[in-house]
Write a protein that holds these residues in place. Structure first.
Motif, short mmCIF file in Angstrom:
data_model
loop_
_atom_site.label_atom_id
_atom_site.label_comp_id
_atom_site.label_asym_id
_atom_site.label_seq_id
_atom_site.Cartn_x
_atom_site.Cartn_y
_atom_site.Cartn_z
N LYS A 1 -2.12 -6.31 3.90
CA LYS A 1 -2.09 -4.99 4.22
C LYS A 1 -3.26 -4.29 4.35
CE LYS A 1 0.59 -0.47 3.17
NZ LYS A 1 1.16 -0.46 4.69
N LEU A 2 -3.63 -3.78 5.58
CA LEU A 2 -4.94 -3.24 5.95
C LEU A 2 -5.32 -2.01 5.28
CD1 LEU A 2 -5.32 -4.76 9.55
CD2 LEU A 2 -5.83 -5.78 7.63
N ASP A 3 -4.41 -0.86 5.38
CA ASP A 3 -4.38 0.40 5.01
C ASP A 3 -4.28 0.86 3.46
OD1 ASP A 3 -2.14 -0.14 5.82
OD2 ASP A 3 -1.45 2.18 5.89
N ALA A 4 -4.99 1.47 3.04
CA ALA A 4 -4.56 2.09 1.57
C ALA A 4 -5.19 3.39 1.29
CB ALA A 4 -5.26 1.12 0.46
N PRO A 5 -4.25 4.15 0.62
CA PRO A 5 -2.98 3.89 0.05
C PRO A 5 -1.94 3.46 1.38
CG PRO A 5 -3.36 6.26 0.24
CD PRO A 5 -4.47 5.75 0.57
N SER A 6 -0.95 2.94 1.23
CA SER A 6 0.23 2.91 2.14
C SER A 6 0.58 3.96 2.76
CB SER A 6 1.40 1.99 1.49
OG SER A 6 2.25 2.90 0.43
N ILE B 1 1.50 8.06 1.11
CA ILE B 1 1.16 9.11 1.67
C ILE B 1 2.29 10.04 1.89
CG2 ILE B 1 0.09 10.15 3.75
CD1 ILE B 1 -1.84 7.65 3.72
N SER B 2 3.45 9.37 2.38
CA SER B 2 4.37 10.34 2.70
C SER B 2 5.08 10.91 1.45
CB SER B 2 5.56 9.57 3.27
OG SER B 2 5.21 9.31 4.82
N LEU B 3 5.09 10.03 0.29
CA LEU B 3 5.48 10.52 -0.99
C LEU B 3 4.71 11.68 -1.69
CD1 LEU B 3 6.55 7.05 -2.41
CD2 LEU B 3 8.19 9.02 -2.12
N ALA B 4 3.48 11.57 -1.48
CA ALA B 4 2.34 12.47 -2.05
C ALA B 4 2.39 13.78 -1.12
CB ALA B 4 1.00 11.85 -1.99
N GLU B 5 2.62 13.59 0.10
CA GLU B 5 2.77 14.92 1.00
C GLU B 5 3.84 15.65 0.61
OE1 GLU B 5 2.29 13.37 4.98
OE2 GLU B 5 0.08 13.73 4.81
N ALA B 6 5.25 15.11 0.32
CA ALA B 6 6.32 15.79 -0.02
C ALA B 6 6.07 16.38 -1.44
CB ALA B 6 7.39 14.72 -0.07
N VAL C 1 1.13 14.72 -12.31
CA VAL C 1 1.51 13.48 -11.52
C VAL C 1 0.55 12.60 -11.01
CG1 VAL C 1 1.51 14.58 -9.32
CG2 VAL C 1 3.17 12.92 -9.55
N THR C 2 0.91 11.24 -11.15
CA THR C 2 0.16 10.37 -10.75
C THR C 2 1.26 9.22 -9.68
OG1 THR C 2 0.28 8.97 -12.45
CG2 THR C 2 -1.45 10.25 -12.57
N MET C 3 0.64 8.37 -8.99
CA MET C 3 1.29 7.39 -8.14
C MET C 3 0.80 6.10 -8.11
SD MET C 3 2.28 9.66 -4.96
CE MET C 3 2.80 8.21 -4.10
N GLU C 4 1.37 4.97 -8.05
CA GLU C 4 0.92 3.72 -7.90
C GLU C 4 1.59 2.92 -6.91
OE1 GLU C 4 -0.30 0.57 -11.43
OE2 GLU C 4 1.91 0.15 -10.74
N GLU C 5 0.94 2.19 -5.93
CA GLU C 5 1.48 1.58 -4.90
C GLU C 5 0.79 0.11 -5.09
OE1 GLU C 5 0.17 0.32 -2.11
OE2 GLU C 5 -1.37 1.56 -1.10
N ILE C 6 1.78 -0.90 -4.84
CA ILE C 6 1.33 -2.26 -4.83
C ILE C 6 1.93 -2.83 -3.44
CG2 ILE C 6 1.15 -4.34 -6.19
CD1 ILE C 6 2.32 -2.96 -8.51
N HIS C 7 0.97 -3.53 -2.80
CA HIS C 7 1.43 -4.47 -1.54
C HIS C 7 0.64 -5.69 -1.63
CE1 HIS C 7 2.87 -0.38 -0.22
NE2 HIS C 7 3.73 -1.11 0.63
N TYR D 1 8.93 7.70 14.08
CA TYR D 1 8.16 6.98 13.35
C TYR D 1 8.62 7.19 11.75
CZ TYR D 1 4.13 6.55 10.03
OH TYR D 1 3.34 6.20 8.86
N ALA D 2 8.37 6.10 11.21
CA ALA D 2 8.64 6.04 9.75
C ALA D 2 7.59 5.34 8.92
CB ALA D 2 10.05 5.53 9.43
N SER D 3 7.07 5.98 7.84
CA SER D 3 6.10 4.99 7.01
C SER D 3 6.78 3.84 6.45
CB SER D 3 5.49 5.95 5.92
OG SER D 3 6.28 6.54 5.08
#
Length: 233
Positions: A135-140, A144-149, A125-131, A95-97
């Motif tokens: 795209k049905l899910d938010a955040p991407s 989520i993978s970046l935040a969890e790391a 820290v803050t994050m921004e994602e644009i899709h 699996y890969a996000s």
């Protein structure tokens, strides 16, 4: 290599185009209207379906002894269940996000930056994602993978789409027409800001990464990530 596409939307079609250019064969295309399908002719399955059917697709491939990679996001509450299912069947699952080679390098860059910044409490820290708007899910899943790391390497405890409390990472998720994907991570202090950003220019990078992963996993057994494919981290 004979490939089954479980999900034949924009990503499925992009994967098909590059797969044919790399001399692979598409032996099955599963859409939302497909009721039953047979994976017996496939060497590997690539799942870019919907969150509601992703787990069923993955288990079906494992039941058929077909290695499967999944880029569908929004189903990860069931990830551990799928891993156990794969182990019980001695199957192959990855699996890969995000399958983009550049994004996976970005994951490692973000991890290293979070380790460096963990000692400097003046920064938050803050994050921004644009899709794209489809795209049905938010955040991407990538966000989520970046935040969890970051959470794993700092004293942050959670991420949120809402106003962040102390030790929470605020993620702003935007949906804009014809945007393949942008992720930006910023560390702010009163005197400066440090930011890193990845911008996808098209879906081709995601499709190519998915195919490279499919080629890599086709003769292996186990549970893997893109780190294994790219031998990074």
């Amino acid at each position: 290599m004979n490939i089954a596409l479980l999900g034949y939307g924009k990503m499925g079609k992009s994967i098909e185009k590059i797969a044919l250019e790399r001399d692979h064969q598409i032996v099955l295309k599963v859409t939302s209207e497909t009721d039953t399908f047979d994976l017996s002719g496939a060497d590997v399955a690539i799942d870019f379906s919907l969150p509601s059917v992703a787990v069923k697709n993955i288990k079906r491939a494992l039941d058929s002894n077909v290695p499967i990679i999944s880029g569908t996001t929004g189903w990860l509450d069931d990830y551990n269940e799928v891993v156990t299912y794969c182990e019980q069947r001695e199957g192959s699952f990855l699996y890969a996000s995000n399958f983009s080679l550049g994004v996976n390098l970005f994951f490692e860059l973000s991890k290293k930056l979070s380790q460096l910044m963990s000692e400097f409490k003046a920064y938050h820290v803050t994050m921004e994602e644009i899709h794209h708007t489809q795209k049905l899910d938010a955040p991407s899943g990538t966000a989520i993978s970046l935040a969890e790391a970051i959470i794993a390497n700092t004293d942050y405890t959670n991420w949120t789409l809402k106003e962040a409390k102390p030790k929470e990472i605020h993620i702003e998720a935007k949906r804009i027409e014809n945007t393949p994907g942008t992720h930006e991570i910023s560390y702010h202090s009163d005197i400066d800001t440090i930011s890193i950003k990845h911008i996808a220019h098209s879906r081709a990078g995601f499709a190519l990464g998915a195919l490279i992963a499919a080629e890599w996993i086709s003769d292996k057994k186990g549970i893997f990530t893109m780190k294994d494919v790219l031998n990074i981290g």
